[in-house]
Design an enzyme around this catalytic site. Sequence first.
Site, PDB file in Angstrom:
ATOM      1  N   ASP A 141      27.403  37.679-115.117  1.00 27.74           N
ATOM      2  CA  ASP A 141      28.328  36.887-115.916  1.00 27.74           C
ATOM      3  C   ASP A 141      29.624  37.696-116.033  1.00 27.74           C
ATOM      4  OD1 ASP A 141      29.516  34.891-117.349  1.00 27.74           O
ATOM      5  OD2 ASP A 141      27.879  34.641-118.773  1.00 27.74           O
TER       6      ASP A 141
HETATM    7  C1  NOJ Z   1      31.241  33.246-119.075  1.00 26.21           C
HETATM    8  C2  NOJ Z   1      30.147  32.260-119.310  1.00 26.21           C
HETATM    9  O1  NOJ Z   1      29.090  32.854-120.028  1.00 26.21           O
HETATM   10  C3  NOJ Z   1      29.606  31.664-118.041  1.00 26.21           C
HETATM   11  O2  NOJ Z   1      28.691  30.650-118.368  1.00 26.21           O
HETATM   12  C4  NOJ Z   1      30.730  31.151-117.188  1.00 26.21           C
HETATM   13  O3  NOJ Z   1      30.215  30.538-116.036  1.00 26.21           O
HETATM   14  C5  NOJ Z   1      31.629  32.307-116.840  1.00 26.21           C
HETATM   15  N1  NOJ Z   1      32.180  32.862-118.051  1.00 26.21           N
HETATM   16  C6  NOJ Z   1      32.761  31.900-115.907  1.00 26.21           C
HETATM   17  O4  NOJ Z   1      33.656  31.101-116.565  1.00 26.21           O
END
Ligand code: NOJ
Length: 761
Positions: A296
């Site tokens: 993430d």
């Molecule tokens: C953080 C989020 O937790 C995740 O779900 C998301 O896909 C990414 N950022 C990218 O935006």
Amino acid sequence: MKTIKITRVCAVAVILLCLVNTKTHAQMEETKVDINQKVESLLSQMTIEEKVGQMNLYNGFWDVTGPAPEEGNAALKYNHLKKGWVGAMLTVRGAEEVRNVQRIAVEESRLGIPLLIGFDVIHGYKTLSPIPLAESASWDLQAIEKSARVAATEASASGINWTFAPMVDISRDARWGRVMEGAGEDPYLGSLIAKARVNGFQGDDLSAHNTIAACAKHFAAYGFAEAGRDYNVADIGNGTLYNTVLPPFKAASEAGVKTFMNSFNTLNGVPVTGSSFLQRDILKRDWNFDGFVVSDWASINEMIPWGHAKDKRQAAQIAANAGSDMDMEGYVYIQELAQLVKDGVVKESILDDAVRRILKVKFELGLFEDPYRYCDDDREKEWTYHESYREAVLDMAKKSIVLLKNDNNLLPLKKNGQTIALIGDLADDKSSPLGSWRIASDDDTAVSVLEGMSSYKGNTLNFSRGPEVFEGTSTFLQEVKINTTDTSGFDEAIATAKAADVVVMVLGEHGFQSGEGRSRTNLDLPGLQQELLEEVYKVNPNVVLVLNNGRPLAIEWASEHIPVIVEAWHLGTESGNAIANVLYGDYNPSGKLPMSFPRNVGQAPIYYNNYPTGRPTDKDGNVFWSHYTDVEKTPLYPFGHGLSYTTFEYSNLKVTNTYKENQEVKVSFTLKNTGSLKGKEVAQLYIRDLVGSVIRPLKELKGFELIELEAGTSKTVEFVLTKKELGFYTNQGEFVVESGDFKVFVGGNSNAELEQGFTLE
Ligand code: NOJ
């Protein structure tokens, strides 16, 4: 560059066509072998730095969806693109922008490896479906799959070839803002929805220009953020991990999802980004997952503040060894990994494994054949906000609405001769209903409730905004500001309500009050809305409360006093039309709650499939039993609850146990539409395993069917329970079916009371 044109007329046909398998098994096997050979050949030409480059995912240049990192700037990113040090980008969008970065990767880097272009296509790209929690309330797997198909079609026309969805985190705690992104609290329902969404995004042929790679996230246990506070620790037992958290991920993997995303949380003390147990042992070894795992947003670096890695070098080492194949906007792999390999701390075979997985997905998407296949300007023009999507998202929105309460059959509204007061700031809002996670969509593109209701001309509709609920314009990045002091608007709203036959009040949360980083400790109606509701009720009790929200709310007062409550979530682009159709009875609601609604926030986390406790009742009439002294321990509205304008009756439950001979238990019952209207019911089947080596929940959903019945007609409904439904995972992760007594329950929600027992020998 190939230009593929599809005319408007065949739009719907094309969408549906993509749900049909287009390649034979033999052809698919041949493609696999071919892809493996191509991957090996390319891998053999790559330097260590280029391999690390494939494991590097950069954010684009405009939108951010996380804390801005210190390291990144556009110049560095362009430079790395040229060197072949970028494997994928996120949040670059639009055919032209994507083409620009893709061109550098393909035409200027040494090996010309195309980029994956990722984006959070969570419930649509520009045309928006209901938020995922709302869609889950439909329990309609076909509709959910179609919704993902529509989203993939629109996003792929804008250069996107990879979505960071579905989020398959089970969540039981409405304080956590991201409950809006998932399928709710139940692993059985969650698994089927995970599969439907993966199929919808990926279709049967990933190399088609309108299918995109999906990503099951967040692996794992992110939904168990302690106290519902986002990014917090998750501390859960193995029973919960194996039986509740992991099943939807496993279902996504079995459905062929191409990628997984890990997450920000720890699991029992280990940041999951650095968890070999989850990523290598469970996902890649036990489940044989052959796609790749993306971190993430900077979650590899976050192992430093977590106190699990002392610096970036160690963070990169732990994450790579643990099976995190790609670093999202963390700059850790690109800075540290090559040296770690040269120093012999990380084996080059770890890089090879990750790069193979990443390249495979690129080949499967057809990017090597035509890196610009998602960047066709004509296609983008034609397929953005395509009119065919509106019908699909309206259909999904209607199916997502849950009728929580309908005393005296106040709904459906009469279509003529009535004076209707429509009250609430949210009734006139064209942005909030779009919900959270909608970075590409345009503001003010939702149909408001005011617009939706205005198209019904037979009544007099008087709109009164009431006090302002949300101050200023809300954005994806900022917290929503709530008005708690300015009461102007109260008097007019009360006068409007007084003069009406029926009052429709649209109250709830702003679309940006749920989602990432939006945890709340209070689940009440925000701002002055509760007060307004009570004041209006005093002058006119004929109130229909329409809720807009991204999570279960605590509406105990409303539930006691207000005769009608309609759960309308954040329903996306066609929100107001869907709500009006339901209020006026042009659509008979059939949604069922995918999450329990608490009486108050103190009950969170609350979920139906909880455990019995050693002191389940107050049989002695004293206080020494498992309960609260100030409120019932049951939810306000249970999981699976939802009414219709007609009524259903369950009877004649039969259980035929042939488990010993042919490994199955057959269940049948009669479902009858006892009302006067045609309607749909989600018939639900639950089981309880009464005695287990590890205690089993009071009820577990193990089957459901969405059934439409004409008034007065009935149907025999049948389910088959096999090992899969009757077993569970031990704390060691072993799947077992234990002999002993079971119960089966059927009904229209998780309080299902019609029951029968059976015994497994
Ligand atoms: C953080 C989020 O937790 C995740 O779900 C998301 O896909 C990414 N950022 C990218 O935006």
